[in-house]
Motif scaffolding. Sequence first.
Motif, short mmCIF file in Angstrom:
data_model
loop_
_atom_site.label_atom_id
_atom_site.label_comp_id
_atom_site.label_asym_id
_atom_site.label_seq_id
_atom_site.Cartn_x
_atom_site.Cartn_y
_atom_site.Cartn_z
N VAL A 1 0.76 10.97 -2.04
CA VAL A 1 0.08 10.15 -1.29
C VAL A 1 -0.21 10.82 -0.19
O VAL A 1 1.01 11.15 0.61
CB VAL A 1 1.17 8.96 -1.34
N ASP B 1 0.94 -1.45 0.08
CA ASP B 1 -0.20 0.14 0.00
C ASP B 1 0.80 1.18 0.04
O ASP B 1 1.81 1.51 1.02
CB ASP B 1 -0.85 0.02 1.12
N PRO B 2 0.70 2.12 -1.10
CA PRO B 2 1.79 3.27 -1.07
C PRO B 2 1.56 4.24 0.21
O PRO B 2 2.51 4.66 0.61
CB PRO B 2 1.11 4.00 -2.46
N ALA B 3 0.05 4.29 0.64
CA ALA B 3 0.13 5.21 1.79
C ALA B 3 1.26 4.59 3.20
O ALA B 3 1.70 5.53 3.83
CB ALA B 3 -1.48 5.35 2.24
N ASN C 1 8.97 8.12 -5.23
CA ASN C 1 8.08 6.98 -5.41
C ASN C 1 6.74 7.18 -5.12
O ASN C 1 6.00 6.42 -5.53
CB ASN C 1 8.91 5.92 -4.59
N TYR C 2 6.14 8.26 -4.14
CA TYR C 2 4.94 8.20 -3.77
C TYR C 2 4.36 9.96 -3.73
O TYR C 2 3.93 10.10 -2.63
CB TYR C 2 4.64 7.77 -2.33
N ALA D 1 4.78 5.05 2.19
CA ALA D 1 5.31 6.46 2.25
C ALA D 1 5.18 6.80 3.96
O ALA D 1 6.15 7.43 4.23
CB ALA D 1 4.21 7.51 1.84
N ILE E 1 10.13 9.36 -0.46
CA ILE E 1 8.84 9.63 -0.58
C ILE E 1 8.55 10.42 -1.95
O ILE E 1 7.35 10.18 -2.60
CB ILE E 1 8.48 10.40 0.64
#
Length: 697
Positions: free
Chosen positions: A90, A52-54, A86-87, A57, A83
């Motif tokens: 988010v 999960d990206p969240a 890549n995210y 991060a 962060i």
Amino acid sequence: MKSYERLYKGIIISIILVLATLYSHAEPASTSPANPDEVIKIYRQIIKEETDPAVLAEAHFKIAEVLESQGKDNEATAEYLKIILNYPGVGEYAKSAEARLANLYNKFQGKDGRLPAGEEAKEETKDPAIFFTYIKSLYETYMDQGKYDKALYLIKKLLSMDSSNQDYYEDIGNIYLNGYNDPDTAMTYFNKVVTLNPNHPKVYTDLGLVYEKKNEIDEAIKNYRKGIELSPLNTWSMYGLARMEALELAKDKKLIRDWYVLGPFPYTGKNALAREYGPESNPDTAKAYTGSDGKNIEWRRPFGYDDSGYVDLNNIFVKNDMVVAYCLTYAYAEREQKLQFRIGTDDPMVVWLNGTPVFKKEAILKPAQYDSDVVRVTFKKGWNEILIKSVEQHGMWGFYFRITDEAGNTPPDIIFDPLKDNQRMKLSYAKLRKQEGFKLAKTTLLYGTSMVIFLSGVYLLLSNIHNKAQIREMKDDFIASVSHELKTPLAAIKMFTETLNMGRVTDPDKIKEYYLTIIRETDRLTRFINKILDFQKLEKGKKVFSFESVDIRAIIKNAATIYKNQVQDEHFSVEEDYADDVPDVEVDEDAMLQVFLNLLTNAYKYSNTEKYAKLRVWKDDSGVYASVTDHGVGIPKDKLGKLFDKFYRADREAIKDIKGSGIGLNFSKSVVEAHGGKIWVESELNKGSIFTIWLPH
């Protein structure tokens, strides 16, 4: 069932995050000084297991906070950058990471460029250069991986912190030029470099490449020339010079650009060159193949019969990062003959001729230069299939390709056609024979006219005019060559002197290196001027020789040492073979030293890829012999008789780009004969030459 598993996993991760957060804010027990490291370990484990990206991060952000609290600002910088890169978008983490990164940079800089109060003890970790170097190394990693968006973000981040750094503008320009194939945007950034530093030699090579991509050849040449004038010894200036020479070949239609192209295929790392993707056995231009992302791809023909030059694969493929492509064409020969493939490539490459691999290059250490690799091949009678596989890694992607005979000349009777169009091939040969017939008729008419002129008594007059014109042309060539020989060391002396005068160099070793270069180039200039003055004295019979009995071997050894120091080329190999029983000879030591320097200069200049000279001395009853052997381009038999003539230089494709005055061998012959000796040459094309001197004893 799977939904329950995801819910269960989510609950576990949430609990771990809560515990890790509580753990990170708890007062560390005196018996547990490693609490922060334990917190980092927990979050690292979450990163390994979670998708999960969240959550990812947040884990990176928590790790960065702990690292900051430990004073590990470089490592914290890395986490914040992960962060951001890549995210993005988010939650609030990307925005918060940007803020923390800015705060870290201010911490590195300190107020008014000084360290913040209380940070003196950590001075070694607060050097801004470390911060910049870390981000730049990460940028280069993304460039190597073809991840241009991330690389661009990082270099723009550095530029926002140091807007006066011209290298950052140049890096951005190269991303747009080689990564995004956007020459117009690249030009904007390169011009910014010119504004900041008009004497930056590399940026003019960059601009030359921009104009090449835009097919504005005259502007490309103009910028390449500017870089060469600013710094003739700079590596990128020399590359610009090679590109200029390639553009001249392209104008003469000598670089093959008309290929069928197939790709892109997926890149598989180091195995990409060895892996078979489909068309390597019996390539069929009517067949479709499976390329990147599992999509069908077909052969395409982006160029035409009249196109010549660098094959820029970056301009052909929309996706050109870490991929593989093939290029296919055919060449017709009326007879079996030995030829040469002359190749220059930016990336790893394999070349097949009629299904047999004839060339393979696993790694490329520098940008493509025409003729950087020469491969001897044999064409069969009829159509010959030429297939290339090129692996794109990063930056520029393409190649030069041409075919010559063994003497380096473009054969007129090889017809290229990717369509294997027999009708066009026959028409081409018919046109070629017509031209040859016209030449024959013209030659016959010329001989007939010459006979009439001879019989009428005017032939001698025309011959005299012709000879004078030839002498005038040779003198013009001599003046041009002398100008080049004088300009190159003068440009180097000027560049290094100005650099020292402006105080740009502070390193003592570098300063010493610059002074030694100035001295070396001054000595080179002095030697060349003395060579011309000695030649003039010989011409007018004013050269006075001072004869003394010396060991000719000592003179030759001295010449070898001087010349090796002069060229500074570790790849130049000099073999020495001196007999023990050689008697002394009566010579002018300085004049004879110049003779051997001339011969060594020729051995080096006219070498092929092997820079080699063999020096040999022996005797017989008649006198002492000394020879200089090279493995160079060789001299045609019909030119040997003129080789020692004043201003004479052989008119051959293989040596047209090699500078020379045409006085060295004439001077050498005059000196040797003034000593009662003889000089002669034996040579074979593409194998080398042997210059031999005989002196009485």
